[in-house]
Design an enzyme around this catalytic site. Sequence first.
Site, short mmCIF file in Angstrom:
data_model
loop_
_atom_site.label_atom_id
_atom_site.label_comp_id
_atom_site.label_asym_id
_atom_site.label_seq_id
_atom_site.Cartn_x
_atom_site.Cartn_y
_atom_site.Cartn_z
N ASP A 33 3.07 -7.95 8.32
CA ASP A 33 3.62 -6.66 7.91
C ASP A 33 2.56 -5.64 8.35
O ASP A 33 1.75 -5.94 9.27
CB ASP A 33 3.86 -6.62 6.39
CG ASP A 33 4.68 -5.40 5.96
OD1 ASP A 33 5.90 -5.40 6.17
OD2 ASP A 33 4.10 -4.42 5.43
N LYS A 87 6.62 -11.08 -1.23
CA LYS A 87 5.75 -10.19 -0.46
C LYS A 87 4.33 -10.37 -0.97
O LYS A 87 4.13 -10.78 -2.11
CB LYS A 87 6.19 -8.73 -0.65
CG LYS A 87 5.80 -7.81 0.49
CD LYS A 87 6.72 -7.92 1.69
CE LYS A 87 6.20 -7.13 2.86
NZ LYS A 87 7.17 -7.06 3.96
#
Length: 449
Positions: free
Chosen positions: A169, A129
């Site tokens: 995201d 991430k």
Amino acid sequence: MELKSPYLIGIMQDLVQSVSYQKEFLQAVHEVLCSIEPVLEKHPEYEKSGLIERLVEPERTIMFRVPWVDDSGKMRVNRGYRVQYNSALGPYKGGLRFHPTVDLGVLKFLGFEQIFKNSLTGLPMGGAKGGSNFDPKGKSDNEIMHFCQAFMTELSRHIGADTDVPAGDIGVGAREIGYMFGQYKKLRNEFTGVLTGKGLTYGGSLVRTEATGYGLCYFANEMLTVKKNTNFEGKTVVISGSGNVAIYACEKAQALGAKVVAMSDSNGYIYDAEGIKLDTVKDIKEVKRGRIKEYAAVHPTAVYTEGCRNIWSVACDIALPCATQNELDEEGAKLLVKNGCIAVAEGANMPSTPEAIDYLMSNGVLFAPAKAANAGGVACSGLEMSQNSQRLSWSFEEVDERLKNIMHNIFMTIDQTAIEYGVENNFVMGANIAGFQKVATAMMAYGAI
Ligand code: NDP
């Protein structure tokens, strides 16, 4: 849930001592460690090989300066990150988040969760991430472009189609991916599938935009069918958020015959007893980048309430939290149960607090955890990587069919795993154990690395 194994208690204590301020990360690790205790009982060799100590430590963490120039000519600086958590199952894979709340603890929680989610998809992807504390709200297109280019200038050294493939995201959608892909292509002089969520004219996959929301509804529908002999048809649904995941969850829930009555953003929520008109939400959010309260001006039947947390007071059969972490707490869970909610499926990552999850499950609400329920997005990203490698594009129907199959397989896997471990209908444990088992087997095969 509480840990019992001295080995796992020791690991948790060490983490609390070293990164006590990384609250979301500790929350995510604690849940996984509690779930996998019975697996460790069967595999004492994991302790000897330090498997869990290795699992909770990212393989690599990159932090960097992102200097960019705003429209007034002023130099601004943000902090960029990429947490390359675990590559046991494939190249690092996971989204980029641009939001002022981004810090290392948030990205470590998201990266850690991503390992198990990607494992559940059955596709060869490791977990990662990244992102920045940059706030895209109120910035011009020009400023967004400058920021994305500056961010990619550094990130490009650390990623690659076979190394690490980021995606979107919160705060990173098609526009941002376009700017970052363009910059990567220019810097590296190569056209490869280094990012997913790309535009359809330059390597993107059909269904990727819709995949997380659609996949969430496919999963929830299957769970309702198998466990309660019902489905979305005729149900009332509440969805928090009004971003990418929320919008396409709403679209699929409506297509499956449900009435979605409420959606939100970080300021408040709208309630439309006649059912949300999704075209209006798309126009406000995707085209104008506006606020959800503008919906009430277009549809006078709708009511806008300031404060997004109260959305759980709206009565519904199915709740789909699709905004952000820890947005559904015990108080919200109590309201859902009181109003007769039968299922909660997480579109966002870790949107429910541990207390909310306990309350929902102990009151008979079917609970679909994010790792399983929102895995459709990354699964479709995996399919985009496959198409890029083949230099082919599949039709909408083909990708959608694969997505449905993947969500079906994830449900079957976690349901069976929960049954096998004597915790039927505990999909939190089912997902954590099933996701962990594959990663653990691969890490053991590699030896001490
Ligand atoms: P978007 O940026 O498109 O939308 C985010 C939505 O959540 C917006 O409505 C936003 O409101 C709201 N929101 C963001 N932060 C907060 C906050 N602190 N409090 C309340 N509301 C908030 O993001 P996505 O839809 O892509 O992501 C939503 C969630 O889904 C995240 O948890 C993400 O990690 C997860 N997810 C996303 C995937 C994807 O494919 N995009 C895949 C799997 C999971 P506002 O506009 O006011 O900020």
